[in-house]
Design an enzyme around this catalytic site. Structure first.
Site, PDB file in Angstrom:
ATOM      1  N   SER A 194      27.706  44.062  41.844  1.00 46.04           N
ATOM      2  CA  SER A 194      26.412  43.760  41.813  1.00 46.04           C
ATOM      3  C   SER A 194      25.317  45.002  41.733  1.00 46.04           C
ATOM      4  O   SER A 194      24.414  44.970  41.134  1.00 46.04           O
ATOM      5  CB  SER A 194      26.022  42.907  43.015  1.00 46.04           C
ATOM      6  OG  SER A 194      26.904  42.135  43.233  1.00 46.04           O
ATOM      7  N   HIS A 236      29.084  40.076  35.316  1.00 47.26           N
ATOM      8  CA  HIS A 236      28.507  39.894  36.668  1.00 47.26           C
ATOM      9  C   HIS A 236      27.901  38.354  36.680  1.00 47.26           C
ATOM     10  O   HIS A 236      26.950  38.040  36.114  1.00 47.26           O
ATOM     11  CB  HIS A 236      27.083  40.939  36.949  1.00 47.26           C
ATOM     12  CG  HIS A 236      26.388  40.617  38.342  1.00 47.26           C
ATOM     13  ND1 HIS A 236      25.109  40.535  38.417  1.00 47.26           N
ATOM     14  CD2 HIS A 236      26.876  40.446  39.680  1.00 47.26           C
ATOM     15  CE1 HIS A 236      24.729  40.451  39.824  1.00 47.26           C
ATOM     16  NE2 HIS A 236      25.786  40.289  40.316  1.00 47.26           N
ATOM     17  N   GLU A 292      25.629  38.671  33.619  1.00 52.49           N
ATOM     18  CA  GLU A 292      25.094  39.774  32.928  1.00 52.49           C
ATOM     19  C   GLU A 292      26.292  40.860  32.788  1.00 52.49           C
ATOM     20  O   GLU A 292      27.179  40.816  33.640  1.00 52.49           O
ATOM     21  CB  GLU A 292      24.297  40.842  34.002  1.00 52.49           C
ATOM     22  CG  GLU A 292      22.719  40.306  34.532  1.00 52.49           C
ATOM     23  CD  GLU A 292      22.163  40.639  35.581  1.00 52.49           C
ATOM     24  OE1 GLU A 292      21.087  41.036  35.725  1.00 52.49           O
ATOM     25  OE2 GLU A 292      23.121  41.167  36.403  1.00 52.49           O
ATOM     26  N   ASN A 308      19.406  41.579  40.269  1.00 53.34           N
ATOM     27  CA  ASN A 308      19.368  42.128  41.439  1.00 53.34           C
ATOM     28  C   ASN A 308      18.416  43.135  41.764  1.00 53.34           C
ATOM     29  O   ASN A 308      17.862  43.154  42.594  1.00 53.34           O
ATOM     30  CB  ASN A 308      20.586  42.515  41.798  1.00 53.34           C
ATOM     31  CG  ASN A 308      21.762  41.277  42.289  1.00 53.34           C
ATOM     32  OD1 ASN A 308      21.338  40.204  42.328  1.00 53.34           O
ATOM     33  ND2 ASN A 308      23.079  41.715  42.264  1.00 53.34           N
TER      34      ASN A 308
HETATM   35  N1  LIG Z   1      27.853  37.229  47.150  1.00 53.83           N
HETATM   36  C1  LIG Z   1      27.064  37.093  46.032  1.00 53.83           C
HETATM   37  O1  LIG Z   1      26.136  36.320  46.111  1.00 53.83           O
HETATM   38  C2  LIG Z   1      27.391  38.097  44.826  1.00 53.83           C
HETATM   39  C3  LIG Z   1      26.957  37.629  43.559  1.00 53.83           C
HETATM   40  C4  LIG Z   1      27.179  38.385  42.449  1.00 53.83           C
HETATM   41  C5  LIG Z   1      28.227  39.550  42.731  1.00 53.83           C
HETATM   42  N2  LIG Z   1      28.766  39.750  43.701  1.00 53.83           N
HETATM   43  C6  LIG Z   1      29.852  40.693  43.770  1.00 53.83           C
HETATM   44  O2  LIG Z   1      31.109  40.235  44.022  1.00 53.83           O
HETATM   45  C7  LIG Z   1      31.837  41.050  44.625  1.00 53.83           C
HETATM   46  C8  LIG Z   1      32.452  40.344  45.675  1.00 53.83           C
HETATM   47  O3  LIG Z   1      31.356  39.990  46.565  1.00 53.83           O
HETATM   48  P1  LIG Z   1      31.746  38.439  47.526  1.00 53.83           P
HETATM   49  O4  LIG Z   1      30.404  38.046  48.193  1.00 53.83           O
HETATM   50  O5  LIG Z   1      32.647  37.427  46.748  1.00 53.83           O
HETATM   51  O6  LIG Z   1      32.644  39.193  48.842  1.00 53.83           O
HETATM   52  P2  LIG Z   1      33.678  38.376  49.971  1.00 53.83           P
HETATM   53  O7  LIG Z   1      33.499  39.302  51.107  1.00 53.83           O
HETATM   54  O8  LIG Z   1      33.116  36.922  50.081  1.00 53.83           O
HETATM   55  O9  LIG Z   1      35.137  38.477  48.989  1.00 53.83           O
HETATM   56  C9  LIG Z   1      35.727  39.376  49.015  1.00 53.83           C
HETATM   57  C10 LIG Z   1      37.259  39.113  48.843  1.00 53.83           C
HETATM   58  O10 LIG Z   1      37.881  39.908  48.454  1.00 53.83           O
HETATM   59  C11 LIG Z   1      39.232  40.094  49.116  1.00 53.83           C
HETATM   60  N3  LIG Z   1      39.962  41.397  48.864  1.00 53.83           N
HETATM   61  C12 LIG Z   1      39.464  42.454  49.881  1.00 53.83           C
HETATM   62  N4  LIG Z   1      40.477  43.394  49.403  1.00 53.83           N
HETATM   63  C13 LIG Z   1      41.037  43.036  48.410  1.00 53.83           C
HETATM   64  C14 LIG Z   1      42.501  43.557  47.594  1.00 53.83           C
HETATM   65  N5  LIG Z   1      42.593  44.980  47.777  1.00 53.83           N
HETATM   66  N6  LIG Z   1      42.938  42.868  47.024  1.00 53.83           N
HETATM   67  C15 LIG Z   1      42.585  41.167  46.746  1.00 53.83           C
HETATM   68  N7  LIG Z   1      41.584  41.043  47.500  1.00 53.83           N
HETATM   69  C16 LIG Z   1      41.082  41.715  48.356  1.00 53.83           C
HETATM   70  C17 LIG Z   1      38.890  39.805  50.684  1.00 53.83           C
HETATM   71  O11 LIG Z   1      39.947  39.015  51.318  1.00 53.83           O
HETATM   72  C18 LIG Z   1      37.545  38.598  50.372  1.00 53.83           C
HETATM   73  O12 LIG Z   1      38.255  37.249  50.323  1.00 53.83           O
HETATM   74  C19 LIG Z   1      31.182  42.230  45.118  1.00 53.83           C
HETATM   75  O13 LIG Z   1      31.181  43.269  44.273  1.00 53.83           O
HETATM   76  C20 LIG Z   1      29.661  41.638  45.314  1.00 53.83           C
HETATM   77  O14 LIG Z   1      28.741  42.601  44.838  1.00 53.83           O
HETATM   78  C21 LIG Z   1      28.315  39.025  44.965  1.00 53.83           C
END
Ligand SMILES: NC(=O)c1ccc[n+]([C@@H]2O[C@H](COP(=O)([O-])OP(=O)(O)OC[C@H]3O[C@@H](n4cnc5c(N)ncnc54)[C@H](O)[C@@H]3O)[C@@H](O)[C@H]2O)c1
Length: 596
Positions: free
Chosen positions: A121, A142, A154, A192
């Protein structure tokens, strides 16, 4: 020849990853879904089955479709399983070093022609790409939360991303039923960058006890038509993720103080209050992962409890003014059963207001929202006057005259002489300090702000503005009156912009700055906020409706009172106003309305 994407990989099955898997599998693409451990894999699988089961229960997906969808997903532990995919989307936590390590490993594991994408993000896609030997095949894709629902993607191209990789990914987004905006690699991209300053500001308001969580969220939902309030949205995003995004944006985005994460966020993350995913964030949820909010120790008592809370009895209401707001407010009170005395500056003005109220009530009858008897009763409850002295025995006065402090102060001084003791004196000001009008009277404890939204008969929100002199009784009376009007009254302090404008206008101003910096177009920015965040209108559509002059004036007030450098009005906004481009009302604002 465009690339075929027959099998994709998703790394990390958390909030975003599980949703991204669903998007691909729903659209007939085979997915290898990868996690770090068996336990995390099972959590990811449960999220996917939970979401698809809900879709079946809601009739949005047939059982056979769900089974086919799930059969397309191969759940695996470890990146080694990704050797045969055409594209990988990484969705692990928002840490640069972690993402770089994963990309280096993906570069070793994946086919040479595979595209490697990140769902980051806020981190630099370019910095992630240089961890591989194929930065020209690295791109940002994204998705928005929840990925299966939000239409926007995006697509982030770096200076080295190949043009064919960009066009192939754009075609893929279309196949997934998404709308994409393609942009360059800047902290927070479009959505964002505009959203997180607002979210962090809302957390700051809550932290400063300026308003309750329920009131901040209700204000933005009901005042701006947003699908969720900012604090509920923070819980959905995940407070740990939100913290990392803000922190990165602060560091990458020019150290804008508005992106420095509110201290409360850090405390909540440390305490394990991560939002929905942990079962508790700003709100408490039925269980971890559940969208259902359950009452906790901060849940307020029901609105009618305010009635018992020392509220004064109100039967007769005076409304002063003859403009749009006064007209709407007269109608609202009369329909709710109050006896109303309208005071204007002359019989001619009263006749005009009376006509406008009648027209509006008649519309209600034509639309079947009001019976003829109710309309006649409402009209029968209104008395028309041009003499303030007629307000001597009302229980509440609502002032809605011109937005000029000297006029309002003089009026309140007169009301102070005329009205009976115990009256509640309310101002509808949207930008002046309520305390200034309160101090024009000898009874500041009886003065409160009642900020209605336009059009008052339709908009469900009223901001109840308490000054440092407003008594608890006056405030309780205001809450009880709002409840009887069928409005949601949110209580806030006497600060520039109250809740809604303070949170809304800096975001609009930021959108203008983004346009001014040529990062994107007005159309794409509007799309991004509507399709990525569910806003009913994009910022430029809204600015043209509100009026650029009005928006500039509000933004100036906010800047002057709060002295936040990030609130300085965008020069482009000032130039457009100077040029007479005021929005719809002048035929041209950000868009030309004469040709539509
Ligand atoms: N939460 C949101 O609203 C949102 C929206 C768009 C983008 N994002 C982006 O998406 C990405 C993930 O965010 P999220 O909110 O889903 O996080 P989250 O913490 O909910 O999930 C992350 C997952 O990654 C896994 N993980 C960690 N290390 C790993 C590895 N080495 N190999 C495989 N899996 C691994 C974890 O076990 C976890 O299940 C981030 O870059 C975030 O900025 C988040």
């Amino acid at each position: 020849m465009a690339r075929e994407f027959t099998r994709v990989g998703v790394v990390g099955l958390g909030t975003m990853g599980a949703g991204i898997v669903e998007v691909f599998a729903r659209n007939g693409v085979d997915v290898t879904a990868v996690e770090i451990s068996d336990a995390a894999l099972e959590r990811g699988r449960a999220t996917l089955t939970g979401s698809t089961d809900r879709a079946v229960a809601k009739g949005k997906l047939a059982e056979a479709e769900r089974d086919a969808l799930l059969a397309r997903v191969d759940f695996r532990v470890g990146l080694g399983a990704l050797h045969d995919v055409d594209l990988v989307i990484e969705a692990v936590p928002e840490h640069l070093d972690l993402k770089q390590r994963i990309f280096a490993e993906l570069d070793r594991v994946c086919k040479p022609e595979a595209i490697l994408a990140t769902n980051t993000s806020s981190l630099s896609v370019t910095e992630i790409s240089v961890a591989t030997a194929r930065p020209n095949q690295v791109i940002g894709i994204h998705f928005f939360n929840p990925a299966p629902v939000m239409k926007l993607v995006e697509v982030v191209r770096t200076v080295v991303t190949s043009a064919d990789v960009v066009s192939d990914v754009e075609a893929l987004c279309e196949r997934l039923g998404k709308v994409d905006v393609t942009i360059s690699d800047r902290a927070g991209f479009i959505a964002n960058a505009l959203l997180f300053g607002y979210l962090n500001h809302a957390v700051g308001m809550f932290e400063a006890r300026y308003a309750t969580r329920e009131d901040i969220d209700a204000a933005m939902k009901l005042g701006c038509g947003l699908p969720m309030g900012p604090l509920a949205l923070m819980d959905l995003i995940g407070l740990d993720t939100a913290y990392e995004i803000l922190d990165t944006m602060y560091r990458r985005g020019g150290r804008d103080r508005r992106h420095a994460p509110a201290p409360l966020l850090k405390q909540m993350v440390t305490a394990g209050l991560l939002g929905r995913k942990s079962g508790r964030g700003f709100y408490t949820y039925e269980r971890p992962g559940s969208p259902k909010v359950v009452p906790d120790e901060y849940t307020p008592l029901a609105a009618d409890a305010a009635l018992a809370d020392g509220a004064r009895a109100i039967a007769k209401v005076g409304v002063v003014g003859s403009g749009t707001m006064a007209t709407g407010i007269i109608e609202v009170f009369a329909k709710a059963g109050y006896e109303v005395i309208s005071v204007t500056r002359g019989a001619e003005k009263s006749a005009k207001v009376c006509e406008a109220v009648k027209t509006s009530l008649n519309k209600g009858v034509v639309r079947g929202k009001l019976s003829e008897t109710d309309r006649d009763d409402a009209l029968g409850r209104i008395t028309w006057s041009a003499t303030l002295e007629h307000l001597a025995d009302v229980d509440l006065v609502v002032e809605a005259v011109i937005e000029e402090l000297s006029v309002k102060k003089a009026l309140f001084a007169s009301l102070d002489e005329i009205c009976k003791p115990g009256v509640v004196l309310a101002t509808t000001t949207s930008s002046l300090p309520v305390i200034d009008v309160a101090m024009a009277t000898q009874r500041p404890a009886d003065v409160v702000g009642l900020h209605f939204f336009n059009p008052a008969p339709i908009m469900p929100l009223v901001e109840i503005v308490q000054t440092i002199r407003t008594s608890a009784e006056t405030s309780a009376t205001a809450r009880a009156v709002c409840a009887k009007l069928g409005k949601t009254g949110v209580v806030c302090g006497d600060r520039s912009g109250f809740i809604v404008n303070a949170l809304l206008f800096p975001y609009l101003n930021d959108a203008v700055k983004m346009l001014e910096a040529s990062y994107s177009t007005a159309d794409d920015i509007d799309y991004a906020m509507k399709l990525g965040c569910g806003y009913p209108m994009g910022p430029f559509e809204l600015l043209d409706v509100v009026g650029l002059d009005v928006s500039l004036a509000i933004q100036r007030e906010l800047y002057l009172e709060l002295r936040e450098p990030g609130f300085a009005p965008a020069p482009l906004l000032e130039h457009l106003v100077t040029a007479g481009y005021l929005g719809r009302k002048s035929g041209r604002g950000f868009r030309d309305h004469t040709r539509r």
